[in-house]
Write a protein that holds these residues in place. Structure first.
Motif, mmCIF file in Angstrom:
data_model
loop_
_atom_site.group_PDB
_atom_site.id
_atom_site.type_symbol
_atom_site.label_atom_id
_atom_site.label_comp_id
_atom_site.label_asym_id
_atom_site.label_seq_id
_atom_site.Cartn_x
_atom_site.Cartn_y
_atom_site.Cartn_z
ATOM 1 N N UNK A 1 0.851 -1.186 0.000
ATOM 2 C CA UNK A 1 0.000 0.000 0.000
ATOM 3 C C UNK A 1 0.886 1.235 0.000
ATOM 4 N N UNK A 2 0.508 2.220 -0.790
ATOM 5 C CA UNK A 2 1.224 3.493 -0.859
ATOM 6 C C UNK A 2 0.247 4.587 -0.451
ATOM 7 N N UNK A 3 0.604 5.363 0.585
ATOM 8 C CA UNK A 3 -0.306 6.408 1.051
ATOM 9 C C UNK A 3 -0.100 7.717 0.286
ATOM 10 N N UNK A 4 -0.865 8.729 0.655
ATOM 11 C CA UNK A 4 -0.836 10.013 -0.062
ATOM 12 C C UNK A 4 0.488 10.761 0.109
ATOM 13 N N UNK A 5 1.305 10.358 1.098
ATOM 14 C CA UNK A 5 2.615 10.975 1.297
ATOM 15 C C UNK A 5 3.735 10.120 0.699
ATOM 16 N N UNK A 6 3.351 9.157 -0.131
ATOM 17 C CA UNK A 6 4.281 8.275 -0.836
ATOM 18 C C UNK A 6 5.042 7.330 0.099
#
Length: 119
Positions: free
Chosen positions: A43-48
């Motif tokens: 999983x990659x979040x909005x802050x990379x």
């Protein structure tokens, strides 16, 4: 949150990660990623930031309920530090850990005590 995964040669590479909601991420983990050594979901979040759930071992054929098996490496790659934070978790914990990532991001500091390992 974006998702990528690999399961016995099938999946979606990280450079093609796509947006999913919590429900879809959990379905991919339970329906697409087989309990075979080397398979994983990331999983990659909005802050990379990235968290990966990687089968370090496969589920033995004679096990009916594998939820208790601590064979999944929860891994937070830190390319700028040349390593990863991680720990082994039970298969049955992964859905809750995915939910934690969705609610607070893939920030390794939100996931309890982890060990840093240099690459």
């Amino acid at each position: 949150m974006k998702v990528f995964w690999s399961s016995c040669g099938d999946g979606l590479p990280s450079e093609e990660a796509r947006e999913v909601d919590l429900r879809e991420a959990c379905l991919i983990w339970s329906d697409e990623v087989r309990g075979v050594e080397g398979n994983f979901l990331g999983l990659i979040d909005s802050q990379d930031r990235t968290v990966q759930f990687y089968f370090e071992d496969g589920i033995p054929d004679d096990v009916d309920d594998a939820r208790h098996l601590r064979i999944v490496l929860m891994d937070f790659p830190q390319p700028d530090r040349g390593g990863s934070y991680g720990k082994r978790v039970a298969i049955g914990e992964v859905h809750g850990l995915i939910e934690t990532a969705f609610t607070g991001g893939a920030d390794h500091r939100r996931f309890g005590e982890l060990t840093f390992t240099a690459w």
